[in-house]
Each structure stands twice: as C-alpha cells, then as structure tokens.
Design a protein around this motif. Structure first.
Motif, PDB file in Angstrom:
ATOM      1  N   ALA A  43      -6.462  18.029  -0.196  1.00 59.40           N
ATOM      2  CA  ALA A  43      -4.457  16.876  -0.276  1.00 59.40           C
ATOM      3  C   ALA A  43      -4.831  15.686  -0.869  1.00 59.40           C
ATOM      4  N   TYR A  44      -3.723  15.220  -1.058  1.00 59.21           N
ATOM      5  CA  TYR A  44      -3.637  13.720  -1.824  1.00 59.21           C
ATOM      6  C   TYR A  44      -2.072  13.385  -2.569  1.00 59.21           C
ATOM      7  N   ASP A  45      -1.975  12.534  -1.706  1.00 60.26           N
ATOM      8  CA  ASP A  45      -0.282  11.759  -1.485  1.00 60.26           C
ATOM      9  C   ASP A  45       0.124  11.669  -2.903  1.00 60.26           C
ATOM     10  N   LEU A  46       0.553  12.190  -2.608  1.00 59.31           N
ATOM     11  CA  LEU A  46       2.211  12.059  -4.425  1.00 59.31           C
ATOM     12  C   LEU A  46       2.306  10.429  -4.512  1.00 59.31           C
ATOM     13  N   PRO A  47       1.455   9.691  -5.864  1.00 59.46           N
ATOM     14  CA  PRO A  47       2.416   8.573  -6.625  1.00 59.46           C
ATOM     15  C   PRO A  47       3.124   8.070  -6.501  1.00 59.46           C
ATOM     16  N   ASN A  48       3.498   7.452  -5.859  1.00 59.05           N
ATOM     17  CA  ASN A  48       4.846   6.747  -5.772  1.00 59.05           C
ATOM     18  C   ASN A  48       5.759   5.761  -6.680  1.00 59.05           C
ATOM     19  N   PRO A  49       6.501   6.703  -8.171  1.00 55.67           N
ATOM     20  CA  PRO A  49       6.534   5.624  -8.854  1.00 55.67           C
ATOM     21  C   PRO A  49       8.159   4.530  -8.424  1.00 55.67           C
ATOM     22  N   ASP A  50       8.532   4.207  -7.089  1.00 59.40           N
ATOM     23  CA  ASP A  50       9.265   3.459  -6.681  1.00 59.40           C
ATOM     24  C   ASP A  50       9.214   2.129  -6.469  1.00 59.40           C
ATOM     25  N   PHE A  51       7.420   2.259  -6.104  1.00 62.56           N
ATOM     26  CA  PHE A  51       6.886   0.746  -6.090  1.00 62.56           C
ATOM     27  C   PHE A  51       7.269  -0.718  -6.174  1.00 62.56           C
ATOM     28  N   LYS A  52       7.443  -1.725  -5.574  1.00 63.16           N
ATOM     29  CA  LYS A  52       7.491  -3.107  -6.353  1.00 63.16           C
ATOM     30  C   LYS A  52       6.472  -3.648  -6.944  1.00 63.16           C
ATOM     31  N   ASN A  53       6.060  -3.624  -8.442  1.00 61.16           N
ATOM     32  CA  ASN A  53       5.038  -3.980  -8.598  1.00 61.16           C
ATOM     33  C   ASN A  53       4.087  -5.315  -8.548  1.00 61.16           C
ATOM     34  N   ARG A  54       3.018  -5.250  -7.686  1.00 63.90           N
ATOM     35  CA  ARG A  54       3.169  -6.586  -7.293  1.00 63.90           C
ATOM     36  C   ARG A  54       1.458  -6.897  -8.172  1.00 63.90           C
ATOM     37  N   SER A  55       0.666  -5.805  -8.533  1.00 65.85           N
ATOM     38  CA  SER A  55      -0.962  -5.769  -8.938  1.00 65.85           C
ATOM     39  C   SER A  55      -0.833  -5.280 -10.136  1.00 65.85           C
ATOM     40  N   ASN A  56      -1.199  -5.167 -11.688  1.00 69.53           N
ATOM     41  CA  ASN A  56      -1.268  -4.287 -12.439  1.00 69.53           C
ATOM     42  C   ASN A  56      -2.518  -2.736 -11.751  1.00 69.53           C
ATOM     43  N   ASP A  57      -3.591  -3.545 -11.007  1.00 70.10           N
ATOM     44  CA  ASP A  57      -4.342  -3.001 -10.721  1.00 70.10           C
ATOM     45  C   ASP A  57      -4.489  -1.395  -9.824  1.00 70.10           C
ATOM     46  N   ASN A  58      -2.656  -1.667  -8.449  1.00 66.40           N
ATOM     47  CA  ASN A  58      -2.644  -0.238  -8.061  1.00 66.40           C
ATOM     48  C   ASN A  58      -2.233   0.073  -8.047  1.00 66.40           C
ATOM     49  N   ASP A  59      -2.415   1.407  -7.792  1.00 64.14           N
ATOM     50  CA  ASP A  59      -2.004   3.201  -7.816  1.00 64.14           C
ATOM     51  C   ASP A  59      -1.545   3.130  -6.238  1.00 64.14           C
ATOM     52  N   TYR A  60      -0.153   3.398  -6.671  1.00 63.83           N
ATOM     53  CA  TYR A  60       0.814   3.264  -5.651  1.00 63.83           C
ATOM     54  C   TYR A  60       1.275   4.297  -4.973  1.00 63.83           C
ATOM     55  N   VAL A  61       1.299   5.080  -4.137  1.00 64.57           N
ATOM     56  CA  VAL A  61       0.843   6.285  -2.856  1.00 64.57           C
ATOM     57  C   VAL A  61       2.159   6.507  -2.168  1.00 64.57           C
ATOM     58  N   TYR A  62       3.248   7.243  -1.970  1.00 65.20           N
ATOM     59  CA  TYR A  62       3.852   7.942  -1.044  1.00 65.20           C
ATOM     60  C   TYR A  62       2.946   7.886   0.493  1.00 65.20           C
ATOM     61  N   ASP A  63       3.726   7.441   1.825  1.00 67.80           N
ATOM     62  CA  ASP A  63       3.309   7.803   2.926  1.00 67.80           C
ATOM     63  C   ASP A  63       3.601   8.919   3.575  1.00 67.80           C
ATOM     64  N   PRO A  64       2.165   9.554   3.343  1.00 64.88           N
ATOM     65  CA  PRO A  64       2.395  11.339   3.134  1.00 64.88           C
ATOM     66  C   PRO A  64       2.806  11.039   4.942  1.00 64.88           C
ATOM     67  N   ASP A  65       3.461  13.248   4.648  1.00 60.98           N
ATOM     68  CA  ASP A  65       3.762  13.298   6.293  1.00 60.98           C
ATOM     69  C   ASP A  65       2.725  13.410   6.985  1.00 60.98           C
ATOM     70  N   ILE A  66       3.116  15.028   8.348  1.00 62.60           N
ATOM     71  CA  ILE A  66       2.356  15.155   9.210  1.00 62.60           C
ATOM     72  C   ILE A  66       1.259  16.224   8.284  1.00 62.60           C
ATOM     73  N   LEU A  67       0.080  15.876   7.960  1.00 62.41           N
ATOM     74  CA  LEU A  67      -0.147  17.423   7.687  1.00 62.41           C
ATOM     75  C   LEU A  67      -1.816  17.216   8.566  1.00 62.41           C
ATOM     76  N   ALA A  68      -1.379  19.313   8.866  1.00 66.97           N
ATOM     77  CA  ALA A  68      -2.399  19.553   9.629  1.00 66.97           C
ATOM     78  C   ALA A  68      -2.994  20.688   8.944  1.00 66.97           C
ATOM     79  N   SER A  69      -4.063  20.825   9.695  1.00 66.78           N
ATOM     80  CA  SER A  69      -5.041  22.349   8.592  1.00 66.78           C
ATOM     81  C   SER A  69      -6.554  23.181   9.476  1.00 66.78           C
ATOM     82  N   VAL A  70      -6.553  23.787   9.627  1.00 68.03           N
ATOM     83  CA  VAL A  70      -7.339  24.492   9.920  1.00 68.03           C
ATOM     84  C   VAL A  70      -8.291  25.514   9.225  1.00 68.03           C
TER      85      VAL A  70
END
Length: 245
Positions: A27-54
């Motif tokens: 499971a991975y955090d989806l890329p966030n295209p709406d971030f406010k750029n503060r660094s060219n080195d950061n890979d910004y992602v969305y906050d994840p909603d609750i994932l649960a698994s067994v």
C-alpha cells in the motif's frame, strides 16, 4: 490471502501496487500534485485514509466448500493517527494557518513484512488551532491531527520503535506585516515522538515541540489589530522559494 477494509482503489489517498505476488504487495501514499513547492528534492504525498488489513496464510480455495479460515477475521490498522502540538513564541505576529512539511515519513507499507518500506516521502498540511497561553496575548500553541503511514521500516503496532532516520517538522509562518514576511523554522522531533498503543493495531503518535525561535515583532498590516485574529490565509497565491536544508 490479504483482506482489506475496503475495495482496492477506494481508500482515499492510498493506492495498491505489486499485487501480482505477496512479496511485492504494497500500500502506498498517492502522489500529491497540489503541494506548495518548498524543495525540489521532496516527493509529496497525500495523507492516507485509514487502511486496515489482515492476512491469512496457507489458505486453499476449494469449490463449494465452506472455509472457516475466513470467519471472524479482524483487520488491524496500518495507518497512524499523529497528534502534533507546537508551542510558538510571538504567535501573535503570525497569520494563520502555518504551512508545515513533514519530511522523512514512509511512502509505503509492505503486507508480507507487516512493516513500512524505506522509501521516503513528505506530507504537507496547514496547521492552525491557535490558543494562547494563560495570561499571554503573544505566546501560544497551534495543533493538528493528521494520518500517516509513519516511520521508515516501522511495524505499525510497535511502541518501542528504533528510529534510524531523522523525523522533522518544517514550519513556515506568514507574518501579519504588509510585506507578508515568511519565517521558516525546522525542528528535529525524532526524540520527541511518543508511541501510544492502540487495540485497533497502529499506535497513535504524539509530539509536543517547542519552536526554538520567537517570531519577530512586526507592525500589523492596516493597523494595530489587523491580522491578529486572522484565521485563513490562501497559501496558493504565495510563492515559497525555499531550498531544502
């Protein structure tokens, strides 16, 4: 067999990849295209909603046969609630909200290992909830609760976590002066994070941080009280030309 709390593709901010094999299922955090750029080195992602698994191992599918291995399964959360409180000296000089980066968190979670991967991501959010100290009109706290996969290589349920990569909070404040001066403070909170066990699986993370520098006193735009009670700033119209430290 891996059982999710929702259908794949329906958990907000979370994607599933590598589902051809259990060893690659993440499971991975989806890329966030709406971030406010503060660094060219950061890979910004969305906050994840609750994932649960067994996971059910050694599961065999047989036609027309009831399988008790699927009865009474209780998925456990893999996403943390992260409660962040920051004490700010000179808070009266800041418009709200502050723009905050959380760099160095895990980008993904491995189902087969039941731990986060070592892939680094950055979450970005605005932080408000301003409350002044008792008897003060200048110093106070801001606070927020976010959701995150958490730390690199971390098992979600662990509370005695050996943190091997720095965790930082990168605060950007906009002051109340006419120039809308930007003030940045970066704090290493690695040793400040507390891990609170939870029955649902993923520990709750708590951090209280004292920002090291007082926000400078400025003349408020438009008058003495202008901006003091302001609670909304549209960061989308502000250029933030900052480089990573």
């Amino acid at each position: 067999m891996v059982v999710f709390n929702e259908l794949r593709g329906q958990i907000r901010g979370v994607g599933i990849r590598g589902y051809e094999n259990l060893s690659t299922l993440e499971a991975y955090d989806l890329p966030n295209p709406d971030f406010k750029n503060r660094s060219n080195d950061n890979d910004y992602v969305y906050d994840p909603d609750i994932l649960a698994s067994v996971m059910v191992r050694d599961f065999i599918v047989r036609d027309n046969e009831y399988n008790e291995a699927l009865v009474g399964l209780e998925p456990l959360r893999k996403v943390h609630q992260f409660n962040i409180v920051a004490h700010v000296k000179g808070l009266n000089n800041a418009r709200m909200p502050a723009l905050v980066d959380l760099p160095g968190v895990a980008e993904s979670y491995s189902f087969s290992e039941d731990r986060n991967t070592s892939i680094i991501a950055t979450q970005q959010f605005t932080m408000n909830g301003r409350a002044y100290d008792t008897g003060s009109s200048k110093d106070g706290i801001i606070a927020i609760t976010i959701y995150t996969l958490g730390l690199l290589n971390e098992v979600p349920s662990e509370t005695n976590v050996q943190i091997d990569s720095p965790v930082k909070l990168d605060f950007l404040f906009m002051l109340v002066d006419a120039e809308k001066t930007l003030v940045r403070q970066v704090v290493d909170v690695t040793d400040l994070i507390e891990f609170q066990p939870e029955p649902h699986g993923a520990a709750t993370l708590n951090v209280y941080v004292e920002l090291p520098d007082r926000l400078p006193d400025v003349v408020p735009e438009g008058g003495e009280d202008s901006g003091f009670g302001s609670e909304v700033i549209d960061w989308d119209i502000i250029d933030v030309p900052l480089n990573a430290n």
